[in-house]
Design a protein around this motif. Sequence first.
Motif, PDB file in Angstrom:
ATOM      1  N   ASP C  57      24.133 -79.896  40.649  1.00 39.61           N
ATOM      2  CA  ASP C  57      23.277 -79.489  39.533  1.00 39.61           C
ATOM      3  C   ASP C  57      22.598 -80.683  38.877  1.00 39.61           C
ATOM      4  O   ASP C  57      21.386 -80.678  38.651  1.00 39.61           O
ATOM      5  N   PHE C  58      23.405 -81.726  38.613  1.00 39.74           N
ATOM      6  CA  PHE C  58      22.856 -82.910  37.960  1.00 39.74           C
ATOM      7  C   PHE C  58      21.697 -83.496  38.769  1.00 39.74           C
ATOM      8  O   PHE C  58      20.617 -83.784  38.236  1.00 39.74           O
ATOM      9  N   LEU C  59      21.926 -83.661  40.070  1.00 32.62           N
ATOM     10  CA  LEU C  59      20.907 -84.278  40.923  1.00 32.62           C
ATOM     11  C   LEU C  59      19.636 -83.446  40.961  1.00 32.62           C
ATOM     12  O   LEU C  59      18.525 -83.976  40.930  1.00 32.62           O
ATOM     13  N   LEU C  60      19.821 -82.105  41.023  1.00 30.25           N
ATOM     14  CA  LEU C  60      18.668 -81.210  41.099  1.00 30.25           C
ATOM     15  C   LEU C  60      17.800 -81.361  39.846  1.00 30.25           C
ATOM     16  O   LEU C  60      16.583 -81.567  39.934  1.00 30.25           O
ATOM     17  N   TYR C  61      18.446 -81.300  38.672  1.00 27.64           N
ATOM     18  CA  TYR C  61      17.685 -81.408  37.428  1.00 27.64           C
ATOM     19  C   TYR C  61      17.010 -82.779  37.321  1.00 27.64           C
ATOM     20  O   TYR C  61      15.844 -82.889  36.961  1.00 27.64           O
ATOM     21  N   ALA C  62      17.787 -83.835  37.635  1.00 24.51           N
ATOM     22  CA  ALA C  62      17.255 -85.193  37.524  1.00 24.51           C
ATOM     23  C   ALA C  62      16.014 -85.354  38.396  1.00 24.51           C
ATOM     24  O   ALA C  62      14.983 -85.883  37.957  1.00 24.51           O
ATOM     25  N   GLU C  63      16.089 -84.877  39.627  1.00 22.79           N
ATOM     26  CA  GLU C  63      14.956 -84.951  40.541  1.00 22.79           C
ATOM     27  C   GLU C  63      13.724 -84.285  39.954  1.00 22.79           C
ATOM     28  O   GLU C  63      12.623 -84.818  39.993  1.00 22.79           O
ATOM     29  N   TRP C  64      13.940 -83.094  39.388  1.00 22.56           N
ATOM     30  CA  TRP C  64      12.805 -82.334  38.866  1.00 22.56           C
ATOM     31  C   TRP C  64      12.182 -83.013  37.652  1.00 22.56           C
ATOM     32  O   TRP C  64      10.964 -83.094  37.528  1.00 22.56           O
ATOM     33  N   ILE C  65      13.040 -83.550  36.774  1.00 26.97           N
ATOM     34  CA  ILE C  65      12.513 -84.222  35.579  1.00 26.97           C
ATOM     35  C   ILE C  65      11.659 -85.416  35.988  1.00 26.97           C
ATOM     36  O   ILE C  65      10.529 -85.591  35.518  1.00 26.97           O
ATOM     37  N   ILE C  66      12.202 -86.219  36.904  1.00 27.09           N
ATOM     38  CA  ILE C  66      11.465 -87.407  37.340  1.00 27.09           C
ATOM     39  C   ILE C  66      10.160 -87.015  38.035  1.00 27.09           C
ATOM     40  O   ILE C  66       9.111 -87.601  37.789  1.00 27.09           O
ATOM     41  N   THR C  67      10.223 -86.000  38.884  1.00 34.21           N
ATOM     42  CA  THR C  67       9.027 -85.594  39.609  1.00 34.21           C
ATOM     43  C   THR C  67       7.947 -85.084  38.660  1.00 34.21           C
ATOM     44  O   THR C  67       6.761 -85.384  38.835  1.00 34.21           O
ATOM     45  N   ILE C  68       8.373 -84.336  37.645  1.00 35.98           N
ATOM     46  CA  ILE C  68       7.382 -83.829  36.683  1.00 35.98           C
ATOM     47  C   ILE C  68       6.744 -85.001  35.927  1.00 35.98           C
ATOM     48  O   ILE C  68       5.525 -85.064  35.750  1.00 35.98           O
ATOM     49  N   PHE C  69       7.574 -86.000  35.538  1.00 36.01           N
ATOM     50  CA  PHE C  69       7.025 -87.180  34.886  1.00 36.01           C
ATOM     51  C   PHE C  69       6.010 -87.881  35.789  1.00 36.01           C
ATOM     52  O   PHE C  69       4.922 -88.254  35.359  1.00 36.01           O
ATOM     53  N   PHE C  70       6.369 -88.042  37.067  1.00 32.69           N
ATOM     54  CA  PHE C  70       5.472 -88.699  38.022  1.00 32.69           C
ATOM     55  C   PHE C  70       4.173 -87.913  38.192  1.00 32.69           C
ATOM     56  O   PHE C  70       3.099 -88.499  38.353  1.00 32.69           O
ATOM     57  N   THR C  71       4.280 -86.585  38.159  1.00 32.20           N
ATOM     58  CA  THR C  71       3.099 -85.746  38.318  1.00 32.20           C
ATOM     59  C   THR C  71       2.157 -85.940  37.129  1.00 32.20           C
ATOM     60  O   THR C  71       0.948 -86.121  37.298  1.00 32.20           O
TER      61      THR C  71
END
Lengths: 277, 277, 277, 277
Positions: C57-71
């Motif tokens: 769960d942690f990894l999934l959320y972290a990935e999404w947060i970072i990706t949205i920031f990058f976007t």
Amino acid sequence: MTENIKKNWREKIHEIIYEADTPAGKLFDVVLLILIILSIIFVMMESVKGLSEKMYDFLLYAEWIITIFFTIEYIARVISIKKATSYIFSFYGIIDLLSTIPLYLSFFILGSNALLTVRALRLLRVFRILKITRYIGEANKLTRALKDSRPKILVFLFAVLVLCIIMGTLMYIVEGEESGFKNIPVSVYWCIVTLTTVGFGDIAPVTPLGQLIAAIIMIMGYGIIAVPTGIVSAEYAANKKTIPLRNNTQVCSNCNEDKHQNDAKYCHNCGYTLFNE
Amino acid sequence: MTENIKKNWREKIHEIIYEADTPAGKLFDVVLLILIILSIIFVMMESVKGLSEKMYDFLLYAEWIITIFFTIEYIARVISIKKATSYIFSFYGIIDLLSTIPLYLSFFILGSNALLTVRALRLLRVFRILKITRYIGEANKLTRALKDSRPKILVFLFAVLVLCIIMGTLMYIVEGEESGFKNIPVSVYWCIVTLTTVGFGDIAPVTPLGQLIAAIIMIMGYGIIAVPTGIVSAEYAANKKTIPLRNNTQVCSNCNEDKHQNDAKYCHNCGYTLFNE
Amino acid sequence: MTENIKKNWREKIHEIIYEADTPAGKLFDVVLLILIILSIIFVMMESVKGLSEKMYDFLLYAEWIITIFFTIEYIARVISIKKATSYIFSFYGIIDLLSTIPLYLSFFILGSNALLTVRALRLLRVFRILKITRYIGEANKLTRALKDSRPKILVFLFAVLVLCIIMGTLMYIVEGEESGFKNIPVSVYWCIVTLTTVGFGDIAPVTPLGQLIAAIIMIMGYGIIAVPTGIVSAEYAANKKTIPLRNNTQVCSNCNEDKHQNDAKYCHNCGYTLFNE
Amino acid sequence: MTENIKKNWREKIHEIIYEADTPAGKLFDVVLLILIILSIIFVMMESVKGLSEKMYDFLLYAEWIITIFFTIEYIARVISIKKATSYIFSFYGIIDLLSTIPLYLSFFILGSNALLTVRALRLLRVFRILKITRYIGEANKLTRALKDSRPKILVFLFAVLVLCIIMGTLMYIVEGEESGFKNIPVSVYWCIVTLTTVGFGDIAPVTPLGQLIAAIIMIMGYGIIAVPTGIVSAEYAANKKTIPLRNNTQVCSNCNEDKHQNDAKYCHNCGYTLFNE
């Protein structure tokens, strides 16, 4: 009178054995070179199972013939020179002795004739025989560049050794015995294998932390290799033009000194006459 | 008259095949290059089990088509030049011949068509085809730096070989047959593997003394590698500015000499006219 | 008026995102750098079995947060620059896009998010952020030495490749399939492994002739390594003093050109004003 | 008066322990050096199974005697210097402390005495003891060349690391877990092993595509190694003549500063008198 003839006889042997300027001297050197190479090949063949059994008799006889020739040559070298000790205790003198003894020893000690490959060192004589100005010059330049770099290289190797002891111990603590790092000396050995980028793979880290340390050691090794290379490069470039070539094959029959000037008439070490017929 | 026409016909073929200045010559060279690369790929594919069975027919036909083209090209090269022998016995002449023969031989000898990869050597022609001033200049500089370093590198390699014979024998005595050092040649092979920092790991010392000697060999290898690098560095730096570039792709149709000056009108070797249309 | 405000607003974003001279710009760059490193660590952790299940769960959320920031960052980069295409088709533009897409793709294609490590390339931005005169200068010197050496290195690598094809085929013929040299491509691969002194040992010659050829390949590799080293050494030494340092982090908001002089007031590429507040 | 005597007593200890100019100072240093080497050998022997059981008592006593000597020496060093903190927090101060603590810790923590090999770092003192002008000069030159190359080497290592992360991930995707590339960190580790030409062979690609990528990584590694070598070569050649030698072994008894001029009478750091009896 007899004294004089004996002197001439000794001088002739000296000329044939120690020098490569006359046809007889050249022939002697070429024969010697071929015998050295043959002798090494025979010792190698002897160690190969199957081959050594098939050719047992041939190899035995060949070894003995070559060794007897080498023994005679050694004696001739000793008696044809004025100061025998200057030859006996020189680098080549010791090599020449060591290349004859093992076979005689094989009567008493089993397996000692494997040491005969010390004869390979005699191959270094080839440079004198070839007497190609260029090649001797190159060897001199190389030797001198290496000699000049020696203190730096020693400091460097010492630092590498200390590093390997530290990192080896660290790996022993991290990886432990079940990964193959069974004691500190073995770990230090592994560290040398890794740092020099050899990497046999008989021992390899398996834990993540061990692999991380191994990666650091490798990258250090990869960077460290630049140091000796840089040193030799710089020394070699600096020496390039400053070395006078000396390719005279004359050897003083009194004191065994070589490296005379091309036009030298007297030994620069003891003043004895050189025989430039 | 017929003689004249024939001469012109031969000169035209010479121009197309040997040179890369005209559109026809360039096209020929590009087609040739593609065929060489295809040919190497086909030989490689043939050796891959499974692939070669599926594509058996295709590979067979492709090989034959390319070989026939190479044969025609070889004959054209021989007849379009004045002194045929100067091509036949040149480096490229021998390579060109060797790249056609194996397939014909495969009628008689099994597996000989694996030798077709000798065609890879033909790839060296690529440098002439690309005809990029810079690249040819670089290749010349590299070649010259290597040529100047040759005597030093030979002396160095000879010393490395003697060292490997000595150390290999030592390891054979220390480690013995049960560790994989089954005879002296194998031990010498192992020593070369270790000194050059390759380190396959199929043979590795297991006794403490053997590992100590191995560590010494590795550190020597690590230090020794500095020597050829230093030599080439120094030679290359010395040569850097002194080499005039020659990138004319003209080849004399009489004596097959290349490396003419950019503005050369006559062959500098035989005085024959160069065709700079 | 609104146009003017909008322009100022765009210019401010441009300053924050593209430059590192102001506190806001520096902060942005540091946050970006930390997110890039975190993102790489998370992708790595995801690939580790056991770890990824525990922290799913942690990894999934972290990935999404970072990706949205990058976007968001990617969109801001596109809109804040005058000529959007000059960013989109630049090296960093493509890398920035590639570092966001894989996670979105992971809805459709399994395993595509492993490609997220392409983000590692974004780490190259660190050099601009650090803005240490020395480091940028060093990187420029290194890049230039490598660029100058490129034609030589290409010629060299081409020669190495041809050599490996020839020697690989030879080993395939000599050793055959039972020693692991199962086809020519694998033999060529083995030859590259050996010539570069890597030496995995998964494939190793077993016949005496194969070991002899392997020994020759190794010694060649040991000597050949001197060539690129010598080239880079010489180029680097030649370039050492001649490169002017340019460490201005200003980027033109019109054409995205960087590498301006330290005291530049207008873009040397398009003449647009640089914002040196 | 007592103050004066005490000062003299402290100065004498300082002279013996910190300097190598007087016979007593030399003797102390040689004894220290021998004890350091013995201590490292004992720790190594302790880790060897079989050997450590046979010699358990001897090794235990030897370790304790040496550690007690080191402890006394450490205390003497602290009290004989004016500003104790300048020694305690120096590189050698920390090493000296770390080389005594582990054995005391071994009462509480199992295996902590393996850390005793940190004593190997003390070996670096040997350079001061030997006091050979040449060697110290060489070490200084080497250290300075490395220090000057540091920013370049860091930039280089950073680029290598980014490359390894990218290529490691690619190999993880291509080869997958059944070939040993079980997760991205392991693949990155493998990539470092390959790029640095170490090549353990515990993990090796088996798919054709994986072998192709591995071949590219190897050739890159083979070419990349030229970069640090070129850098160090150039730096070293540039520094060669410009470094003044400083081989005075005097250490200021007030501030612990060393590297004084050969004829220095006062400390160049704090002005305190140096004892050049």
